[in-house]
Design an enzyme around this catalytic site. Structure first.
Site, PDB file in Angstrom:
ATOM      1  N   VAL A   1       2.711   2.652   0.417  1.00  0.00           N
ATOM      2  CA  VAL A   1       2.844   1.443   1.245  1.00  0.00           C
ATOM      3  C   VAL A   1       4.310   1.055   1.423  1.00  0.00           C
ATOM      4  O   VAL A   1       4.740   0.687   2.509  1.00  0.00           O
ATOM      5  CB  VAL A   1       2.080   0.258   0.604  1.00  0.00           C
ATOM      6  CG1 VAL A   1       2.337  -1.020   1.385  1.00  0.00           C
ATOM      7  CG2 VAL A   1       0.594   0.536   0.581  1.00  0.00           C
ATOM      8  N   LYS A   2       5.091   1.192   0.356  1.00  0.00           N
ATOM      9  CA  LYS A   2       6.482   0.723   0.441  1.00  0.00           C
ATOM     10  C   LYS A   2       7.285   1.441   1.535  1.00  0.00           C
ATOM     11  O   LYS A   2       8.222   0.887   2.092  1.00  0.00           O
ATOM     12  CB  LYS A   2       7.189   0.842  -0.909  1.00  0.00           C
ATOM     13  CG  LYS A   2       7.488   2.256  -1.346  1.00  0.00           C
ATOM     14  CD  LYS A   2       8.268   2.239  -2.644  1.00  0.00           C
ATOM     15  CE  LYS A   2       8.829   3.579  -3.040  1.00  0.00           C
ATOM     16  NZ  LYS A   2       7.934   4.605  -3.451  1.00  0.00           N
TER      17      LYS A   2
END
Ligand code: B12
Length: 251
Positions: free
Chosen positions: A128-129
């Site tokens: 996600v990052k």
């Protein structure tokens, strides 16, 4: 740049041909080693060659930086690169196309294969990052992501792709020593060809900073992504290659 798109390197003044190279020789640091570095640079076409840095690195090795002039020209009209041949979509657009056309989640399996433990690149694409202000593929609601992490063997990858019913397999290879990235990629693509019939074979994508993006066919993969790739480019490519492109693989 001169007329006709021919360029020479730039150091102090336009077109002066100045370049800087660094390398290591397997010799202890002394005057002879420095002479050897200059000789090598001359043979590489750097003339005059100025030794600007020499430092012993461990027993019997010296690291050099050489600055000097080359007479070679680059004809920009003869440069061949792999251009992006698909539109860049936003995460929202990717999700919308997958939902409308596929009517199920698009399954992606990723890993670093062989002995490679450099996971930062594949994590940047999948987690996600993300990277460079973009969220990774896990953020996309309509993508189902399985990230197997580091040092995954090819049989493990094939099995995981089968279990996840992968539409695409994303492999990262950062270490290039002894062409490990090329051998591992060929082994991986051959294993998928052997394990699954063409119609059920996932899209095969490899990435890493030292791949030549034009080598995809030779390595048996569908696409290669290099330095600075962003998750959005990969997601857009998945949609293009699997759903909307001329050769759609998923109905
Ligand atoms: C961090 C790092 C490590 C960490 C890795 C931690 C981890 N969990 O990843 C540790 C300390 C463990 C490590 C170990 C080693 N490392 Co190291 N490491 C690096 C370093 C400093 C940064 C790599 C990195 O994270 N880059 C940032 C990411 C975001 O960039 P990226 O990988 O290029 O990924 C981008 C693109 O390439 C692309 N991409 C990458 N993969 C994929 C996959 C897909 C599917 C797609 C679409 C895109 C994509 O998208 C990403 C985002 O833009 C580099 C040097 C450097 N400055 O690059 C050396 C480097 C890669 N390491 C190197 C070496 C030699 C090693 C060791 C062998 C050292 C040793 N003797 O022990 C070991 C090997 C361990 C192993 N078994 O693999 C060499 C490799 C040289 C070579 N020619 O192969 C480098 C280049 C250093 C050097 N100059 O010598 N290393």
């Amino acid at each position: 740049m001169t007329g006709g798109g021919v360029v020479r390197p730039y150091g102090d003044t336009t077109g002066d041909g100045m370049v800087q190279v660094s390398f290591t020789l397997p010799v202890p640091h002394d005057k002879r080693a420095e002479g050897a570095a200059v000789q090598l640079a001359n043979r590489m076409g750097i003339d005059p060659a100025l030794l600007v840095h020499a430092k012993p690195i461990g027993d019997g090795f010296t690291f050099f930086v050489v600055y000097g002039r080359v007479n070679h020209l680059v004809d920009l009209s003869a440069v061949r690169v792999v251009e992006r041949d698909f539109p860049l979509l936003s995460a929202k657009e990717v999700n919308a196309v997958v939902k409308r056309r596929l009517r199920r989640k698009l399954s992606v399996v990723g890993a670093c294969i062989g002995t490679d433990a450099h996971t930062v690149g594949i994590d940047a694409i999948l987690n996600v990052k993300g990277i460079a202000g973009e969220k990774g593929l896990e953020y996309y609601r309509e993508l189902s992501v399985t990230n197997l992490g580091a040092q995954v063997s090819v049989p493990e990858l094939v099995e995981a792709a089968r279990v996840a019913r992968a539409d695409a397999v994303l492999v990262s290879q950062v270490v290039t020593q002894r062409d490990a990235h090329l051998h591992n990629t060929r082994e991986m693509s051959a294993a998928f060809r052997e394990a699954l019939p063409a119609a059920r074979r996932p899209l095969l994508i490899v990435g890493g900073p030292r791949f030549d993006e034009s080598q995809a066919a030779e390595l048996g993969v569908d696409r290669i992504f290099g330095r600075g790739t962003t998750p959005g480019e990969v997601a857009s490519y998945l949609v293009h290659a699997l759903i909307t492109g001329g050769r759609a693989r998923v109905a």
